[in-house]
Design a protein around this motif. Structure first.
Motif, short mmCIF file in Angstrom:
data_model
loop_
_atom_site.label_atom_id
_atom_site.label_comp_id
_atom_site.label_asym_id
_atom_site.label_seq_id
_atom_site.Cartn_x
_atom_site.Cartn_y
_atom_site.Cartn_z
N VAL A 37 2.41 -7.36 11.01
CA VAL A 37 1.36 -7.11 10.04
C VAL A 37 1.99 -7.03 8.65
O VAL A 37 2.89 -6.21 8.42
CB VAL A 37 0.58 -5.81 10.36
N HIS A 38 1.53 -7.88 7.76
CA HIS A 38 2.05 -7.90 6.38
C HIS A 38 1.13 -7.10 5.46
O HIS A 38 -0.09 -7.24 5.51
CB HIS A 38 2.16 -9.33 5.86
N HIS A 39 1.75 -6.29 4.62
CA HIS A 39 1.04 -5.51 3.60
C HIS A 39 1.81 -5.69 2.30
O HIS A 39 3.04 -5.64 2.30
CB HIS A 39 1.02 -4.03 4.01
N ASN A 40 1.11 -5.89 1.19
CA ASN A 40 1.78 -6.15 -0.09
C ASN A 40 2.49 -4.94 -0.67
O ASN A 40 3.24 -5.07 -1.63
CB ASN A 40 0.78 -6.67 -1.12
N GLY A 41 2.27 -3.77 -0.11
CA GLY A 41 2.94 -2.58 -0.60
C GLY A 41 1.99 -1.61 -1.27
O GLY A 41 0.83 -1.93 -1.55
N GLY A 74 -2.30 4.41 -3.17
CA GLY A 74 -3.12 3.21 -3.12
C GLY A 74 -2.26 1.97 -3.06
O GLY A 74 -1.06 2.00 -3.33
N LYS A 75 -2.90 0.88 -2.66
CA LYS A 75 -2.18 -0.39 -2.54
C LYS A 75 -1.96 -1.00 -3.91
O LYS A 75 -2.69 -0.72 -4.87
CB LYS A 75 -2.93 -1.35 -1.63
N LEU A 76 -0.92 -1.81 -3.98
CA LEU A 76 -0.64 -2.53 -5.21
C LEU A 76 -1.77 -3.51 -5.48
O LEU A 76 -2.29 -4.14 -4.56
CB LEU A 76 0.68 -3.29 -5.09
N ASP A 77 -2.17 -3.67 -6.75
CA ASP A 77 -3.21 -4.63 -7.09
C ASP A 77 -2.74 -6.07 -6.90
O ASP A 77 -3.52 -6.94 -6.55
CB ASP A 77 -3.68 -4.43 -8.53
N THR A 78 -1.46 -6.31 -7.14
CA THR A 78 -0.83 -7.61 -6.90
C THR A 78 0.53 -7.34 -6.27
O THR A 78 1.10 -6.26 -6.47
CB THR A 78 -0.63 -8.41 -8.21
N PRO A 79 1.08 -8.28 -5.51
CA PRO A 79 2.37 -8.04 -4.86
C PRO A 79 3.51 -7.70 -5.83
O PRO A 79 4.44 -7.01 -5.46
CB PRO A 79 2.67 -9.36 -4.14
N ASP A 80 3.40 -8.14 -7.08
CA ASP A 80 4.47 -7.88 -8.04
C ASP A 80 4.15 -6.74 -9.01
O ASP A 80 4.90 -6.51 -9.96
CB ASP A 80 4.82 -9.15 -8.80
N GLU A 81 3.05 -6.01 -8.77
CA GLU A 81 2.74 -4.87 -9.64
C GLU A 81 3.84 -3.82 -9.50
O GLU A 81 4.21 -3.45 -8.38
CB GLU A 81 1.40 -4.25 -9.27
N PRO A 82 4.34 -3.29 -10.60
CA PRO A 82 5.33 -2.21 -10.50
C PRO A 82 4.71 -0.99 -9.81
O PRO A 82 3.59 -0.58 -10.13
CB PRO A 82 5.68 -1.90 -11.96
N THR A 83 5.45 -0.40 -8.88
CA THR A 83 4.90 0.73 -8.12
C THR A 83 4.66 1.94 -9.01
O THR A 83 3.74 2.71 -8.74
CB THR A 83 5.81 1.09 -6.94
N LEU A 84 5.45 2.10 -10.06
CA LEU A 84 5.22 3.20 -10.99
C LEU A 84 3.84 3.07 -11.65
O LEU A 84 3.12 4.05 -11.80
CB LEU A 84 6.31 3.25 -12.06
N GLU A 85 3.48 1.85 -12.00
CA GLU A 85 2.16 1.59 -12.60
C GLU A 85 1.05 1.93 -11.60
O GLU A 85 0.05 2.56 -11.95
CB GLU A 85 2.11 0.10 -12.98
N CYS A 86 1.23 1.52 -10.36
CA CYS A 86 0.24 1.81 -9.32
C CYS A 86 0.12 3.31 -9.08
O CYS A 86 -0.99 3.85 -8.99
CB CYS A 86 0.64 1.09 -8.03
N ALA A 87 1.24 4.01 -8.98
CA ALA A 87 1.21 5.46 -8.74
C ALA A 87 0.51 6.19 -9.88
O ALA A 87 -0.29 7.11 -9.65
CB ALA A 87 2.64 5.99 -8.58
N ASP A 116 5.40 -4.37 7.56
CA ASP A 116 6.43 -4.46 6.53
C ASP A 116 6.03 -3.66 5.29
O ASP A 116 6.68 -3.75 4.26
CB ASP A 116 6.74 -5.92 6.16
N GLU A 117 5.00 -2.83 5.40
CA GLU A 117 4.54 -2.05 4.26
C GLU A 117 5.62 -1.12 3.75
O GLU A 117 6.28 -0.41 4.52
CB GLU A 117 3.32 -1.21 4.65
N ASN A 118 5.81 -1.13 2.44
CA ASN A 118 6.71 -0.22 1.76
C ASN A 118 5.89 0.61 0.78
O ASN A 118 5.04 0.07 0.08
CB ASN A 118 7.80 -0.98 0.99
N ILE A 119 6.15 1.91 0.75
CA ILE A 119 5.48 2.79 -0.20
C ILE A 119 6.54 3.50 -1.02
O ILE A 119 7.39 4.20 -0.48
CB ILE A 119 4.59 3.84 0.50
N ASP A 120 6.49 3.31 -2.34
CA ASP A 120 7.33 4.08 -3.24
C ASP A 120 6.55 5.33 -3.63
O ASP A 120 5.37 5.25 -3.99
CB ASP A 120 7.67 3.28 -4.50
N VAL A 121 7.21 6.47 -3.52
CA VAL A 121 6.58 7.76 -3.79
C VAL A 121 7.21 8.37 -5.05
O VAL A 121 8.43 8.38 -5.19
CB VAL A 121 6.73 8.73 -2.60
#
Length: 181
Positions: A37-41, A74-87, A116-121
């Motif tokens: 299962v693929h997840h963009n992060g 929450g999930k990233l809006d795009t696969p290349d969205e910076p996780t800091l921005e998403c958080a 393959d989901e990765n979550i930056d906290v």
């Protein structure tokens, strides 16, 4: 260890949040089909208010058919969205708070067997109250807890969300390390 060779990856279903694949693999001369299962992060945030309390969100989770207590994420809006921005976005959307300071805490893979989901906290502090910006189908209540209360809930089996458990424990270790220095 025997080498593993992927022979084929076939998209079975493209979903709104995840894509489901059947991977044909060869292990030790044997061929098998494994789920993937693929997840963009995603990104998550552990918000700590000026009184040292942790802001948590209570929301309905369809997979469990119940309300859960979690850190905002929450999930990233795009696969290349910076996780800091998403958080940063998820903190404001789900709690109505903005962080004066936000720093990386840890990364987790939620289920390494099939996802393959990765979550930056991130850890958010110096919070100021603003407005919640919930998605149309979201209903979220914000609750404040002492770290010790959340740790008790983890060890009683009442708090099971992996990103939340990892974030709370990482934060507790961080506080402990800072205390003994």
């Amino acid at each position: 260890m025997e080498p593993v060779k992927r022979l084929k990856r076939e998209l079975i279903h493209k979903g709104a949040v995840v894509d489901y694949y059947a991977d044909t693999v060869e292990v030790g001369g044997e061929v098998a089909v494994w789920d993937f299962v693929h997840h963009n992060g995603a990104a998550a945030v552990l918000p700590v208010d000026n009184e040292g309390k942790i802001l948590m969100v209570r929301q309905y989770r369809n997979a469990l058919d119940r309300f859960t207590l979690e850190i905002p994420a929450g999930k990233l809006d795009t696969p290349d969205e910076p996780t800091l921005e998403c958080a940063t976005r998820e903190l404001e959307e789900e709690t109505g708070y903005k962080a004066g300071k936000i720093e990386y805490l840890l990364s987790i893979n939620t289920n390494v067997a099939i996802f393959d989901e990765n979550i930056d906290v991130y850890l958010a502090t110096d919070l100021t109250k603003g407005e919640m910006h919930l998605d149309p189908m979201e209903e979220i209540n914000v609750e404040r807890y002492e770290l010790s209360e959340l740790q008790d809930m983890i060890f009683k089996g009442e708090l099971k969300d992996s990103k939340t458990v990892a974030a709370i424990n990482a934060y507790a270790v961080m506080l402990y390390k800072n205390m003994i220095r």
